[in-house]
Each structure stands twice: as structure tokens, then as C-alpha cells.
Scaffold this motif. Sequence first.
Motif, PDB file in Angstrom:
ATOM      1  N   ALA A 271       0.575  -1.426  -0.301  1.00  0.00           N
ATOM      2  CA  ALA A 271      -0.312   0.153   0.231  1.00  0.00           C
ATOM      3  C   ALA A 271       0.869   1.261  -0.217  1.00  0.00           C
ATOM      4  O   ALA A 271       0.470   1.858  -0.767  1.00  0.00           O
ATOM      5  CB  ALA A 271      -0.887   0.290   1.369  1.00  0.00           C
ATOM      6  N   GLY A 272       1.967   1.257   1.221  1.00  0.00           N
ATOM      7  CA  GLY A 272       2.957   2.147   0.574  1.00  0.00           C
ATOM      8  C   GLY A 272       3.120   2.607   0.101  1.00  0.00           C
ATOM      9  O   GLY A 272       3.632   3.226  -1.213  1.00  0.00           O
ATOM     10  N   ILE A 273       3.697   1.626  -0.967  1.00  0.00           N
ATOM     11  CA  ILE A 273       4.482   1.292  -2.165  1.00  0.00           C
ATOM     12  C   ILE A 273       3.567   2.370  -3.519  1.00  0.00           C
ATOM     13  O   ILE A 273       4.357   3.462  -4.081  1.00  0.00           O
ATOM     14  CB  ILE A 273       5.108   0.383  -2.728  1.00  0.00           C
ATOM     15  N   THR A 274       2.122   1.747  -3.904  1.00  0.00           N
ATOM     16  CA  THR A 274       1.855   2.810  -4.524  1.00  0.00           C
ATOM     17  C   THR A 274       1.285   4.027  -4.375  1.00  0.00           C
ATOM     18  O   THR A 274       1.365   4.882  -5.231  1.00  0.00           O
ATOM     19  CB  THR A 274       0.284   1.737  -4.537  1.00  0.00           C
TER      20      THR A 274
ATOM     21  N   THR B 207      -6.536   3.035  -5.968  1.00  0.00           N
ATOM     22  CA  THR B 207      -5.220   2.008  -6.215  1.00  0.00           C
ATOM     23  C   THR B 207      -5.107   0.860  -4.890  1.00  0.00           C
ATOM     24  O   THR B 207      -5.005  -0.107  -4.503  1.00  0.00           O
ATOM     25  CB  THR B 207      -4.570   2.741  -6.544  1.00  0.00           C
ATOM     26  N   LYS B 208      -5.004   1.851  -3.571  1.00  0.00           N
ATOM     27  CA  LYS B 208      -4.785   1.537  -2.077  1.00  0.00           C
ATOM     28  C   LYS B 208      -5.902   0.541  -2.102  1.00  0.00           C
ATOM     29  O   LYS B 208      -6.284  -0.601  -1.381  1.00  0.00           O
ATOM     30  CB  LYS B 208      -4.980   3.053  -1.324  1.00  0.00           C
ATOM     31  N   ALA B 209      -7.978   1.303  -2.668  1.00  0.00           N
ATOM     32  CA  ALA B 209      -8.822   0.279  -1.798  1.00  0.00           C
ATOM     33  C   ALA B 209      -8.754  -1.115  -2.428  1.00  0.00           C
ATOM     34  O   ALA B 209      -8.702  -1.708  -1.773  1.00  0.00           O
ATOM     35  CB  ALA B 209      -9.521   0.793  -2.352  1.00  0.00           C
ATOM     36  N   ALA B 210      -8.228  -0.826  -3.943  1.00  0.00           N
ATOM     37  CA  ALA B 210      -8.299  -2.450  -4.883  1.00  0.00           C
ATOM     38  C   ALA B 210      -6.944  -3.617  -3.758  1.00  0.00           C
ATOM     39  O   ALA B 210      -7.551  -4.517  -3.618  1.00  0.00           O
ATOM     40  CB  ALA B 210      -8.266  -2.150  -5.929  1.00  0.00           C
ATOM     41  N   LEU B 211      -5.935  -2.663  -3.367  1.00  0.00           N
ATOM     42  CA  LEU B 211      -4.995  -3.211  -2.509  1.00  0.00           C
ATOM     43  C   LEU B 211      -4.969  -4.250  -1.975  1.00  0.00           C
ATOM     44  O   LEU B 211      -4.985  -4.939  -1.103  1.00  0.00           O
ATOM     45  CB  LEU B 211      -3.916  -2.609  -2.855  1.00  0.00           C
ATOM     46  N   MET B 212      -6.154  -2.965  -0.522  1.00  0.00           N
ATOM     47  CA  MET B 212      -6.018  -3.675   0.964  1.00  0.00           C
ATOM     48  C   MET B 212      -7.021  -4.727   0.493  1.00  0.00           C
ATOM     49  O   MET B 212      -7.430  -6.097   1.247  1.00  0.00           O
ATOM     50  CB  MET B 212      -6.933  -2.475   1.655  1.00  0.00           C
ATOM     51  N   THR B 213      -8.398  -4.423  -0.043  1.00  0.00           N
ATOM     52  CA  THR B 213      -8.969  -5.556  -0.144  1.00  0.00           C
ATOM     53  C   THR B 213      -8.413  -7.398  -1.285  1.00  0.00           C
ATOM     54  O   THR B 213      -9.543  -8.060  -0.185  1.00  0.00           O
ATOM     55  CB  THR B 213     -10.773  -5.244  -1.576  1.00  0.00           C
TER      56      THR B 213
ATOM     57  N   THR C 277      -3.111   0.043   9.378  1.00  0.00           N
ATOM     58  CA  THR C 277      -1.396  -0.027   9.199  1.00  0.00           C
ATOM     59  C   THR C 277      -1.129   0.561   7.533  1.00  0.00           C
ATOM     60  O   THR C 277      -0.650   0.969   7.192  1.00  0.00           O
ATOM     61  CB  THR C 277      -1.074  -1.448   9.096  1.00  0.00           C
ATOM     62  N   CYS C 278      -2.254   0.143   6.330  1.00  0.00           N
ATOM     63  CA  CYS C 278      -2.232   0.113   5.307  1.00  0.00           C
ATOM     64  C   CYS C 278      -2.143   2.067   4.997  1.00  0.00           C
ATOM     65  O   CYS C 278      -2.269   2.143   3.678  1.00  0.00           O
ATOM     66  CB  CYS C 278      -3.120  -0.433   4.518  1.00  0.00           C
TER      67      CYS C 278
END
Length: 333
Positions: free
Chosen positions: A195-198, A207-213, A245-246
Motif C-alpha cells: 500500500a505504501g509503495i502505491t 488503487t489502495k482500496a483495490a490493493l487492501m481488498t 497499517t495501510c
Amino acid sequence: MIIGILGAGSWGSALANLLAGNGHDVTVWSIDEKEIEMLNTYREQRDRLPGVHLNETITFTTDLEQTIKGKKMIVCAVPSPFIRSTAKKIAPYITNDQLIVNVSKGIEEATLTPIVEIIESEIPGAKVAVLSGPSHAEEVGIGIPTTVVAGARDMDTAKLIQNTFMNDVFRVYTSTDVTGIELGGSVKNVIALAAGITDGLGFGDNTKAALMTRGMAEILRLGTAMGAHVETLAGLSGMGDLIVTCTSKHSRNRNAGYLIGQGKSYKEAMAEVKMVVEGVYSAKATLKLAKKYGVDMPIVEEVNKVLFEGKPAREAVVDLLTRDRKAEISVEE
């Protein structure tokens, strides 16, 4: 209750303050003499938890035996890479009537072992439990409302932890799913790096919502394969901890990921964060567990490639987005 805390960093200090405020007799140990001198002089963890005045009743020491002997509960707040060595050191002082509560998060790469099991292996016969959830030390230290879960192999032990830690701003639930609690708290750090990388790449909320899900889907796949309960992974120590954390400015894993997304190596990022980044240490172990249990974890796989194989972060994101087309949920007809 008389309590010893191992580790005088941000989390150990915040929990010491919470427990002292609850009326417990608290002793905090650190191997670092300069750190203990700072804590005794200023009653403040100036390096890790600045601005939080630590209760005058707390004792700070480098004497490990003093911290362990005569204490009913031992709180283990040392970073995960040092758990096994610390367990070896305390083993001669631990008695069967003491409870060890792990509050660190991680999986040992060499053995693929979560922290509670590491402590149990080094101190046979010890009663070991875990406390975890979305709980940044920076917020707990100043009394911001927080909710966590206490996990033990029997409910009476979990309730003892609940009664010891809980107050009007720190709510504690109980559980007997130790595996689920530890796994959720460990793997979410790897997803938080992603998440931090994005963020570092300049991507947005979508993007972050997709990655976390999708990261949560990976945690669920691995967790259920290892015998964890879905409800645990969807709860505070899984989904709750993943969210904080994200997204939080306090998250060392998210912040390290941000720096990696901007082009720094993981070693440079950890040096800049100035704290142990647990996700870096758990990334290889999580990937090995995925292969052991035959679980597909593409985000974890790409994080490992970025961290340890020099793969450009932007390329990793593209590869994730262009994987084979799939249904979100597999439904049997």
C-alpha cells in the motif's frame, strides 16, 4: 497486578503507561543502557514516543532478572527478529505460574513460526498468549480510543488479559484463535508495504482500496488453509489492523513502502524510518507459507520481488493488474 514489560520502544512504553494508569505495578526492561537512562531522566521515550509523559510509578531497568522475577504477567514487546533470542534469555527466570503476553507481530523466516509458538518452543511449559489489533503506539500513548483482541488457548486466560488491559479508552475483546490473530497481524504488514509503495508511486485511493481488498483475500486464503477462523481474520486483528497499517501516518510499514515506491531500497527505507519494519522480515516467510499450503498470494509475491530481487515497483503493479482474468468470487454451480 505486578507486570514486567520486555522492550522499551514505542509500543512497550505506551503499554507501560496504559497498565500503570490502570493501577498495575509495572517494570520495563531494555537491553540498551542509554535508552533506560533517557527514560529514567526524562520519563519520556524521546526517540520513539515523543511528547508522551510516562507514569512516575513505572520502573525502567536493564536488569532482566528484576523484570521477570515475581511478576504475574510478562508483556513481550521486543521486535519480532529478536523474539527467539529474548525468549532464550528469559527462560531461566520464567515459572509456570507466569503468563507471557506477546504484543509483537511477525513470522520467523527460518522456521515459518509465529511468535507465540517461538516463545513456547524456547520456554517449554510456559503459558503464552497474544494481544493484537489496530493500535498504533502514538495514539494509545495519548489515550485515543482503541480496540484490540486478546488471544489465548483458553478463554480464562484471554479474560485475564482483557481485565488487565481494558479501560474506558482501550477496549479488549477475547478469542481462542491464536493462529488467526497472529497470522492477521503479521501478513497485514506485508500488504501495508505494498500500500505504501502505491502511495510512493503517486497512485490514488482507488488503487489502495483495490490493493487492501485483494490483500485481505490473500490473508483469508492463507489463514483458512492454516486453520484460522474467517471471523478472526475479518475482525480487529485482521481487517482492522490491515486498514490502520495501510492508511496511517504512524505506520512504519506503510511509510517504508512509500519510500520504496519513490525508488529507495528496503534497506534505505528502513534506515529512514528508524524503526524495525516488520513487513520486510515477514515477507519471505509469508511467501514460503503460501507455497507450503498451496495458496495463491500474488501481492505478497510481487512485494518479495520488489524488496529482494530489485524489480521496479511500477512494473510490479502493472504485472498485478495484467494477471489472468478471473471471477472475484468462485461460486460452484
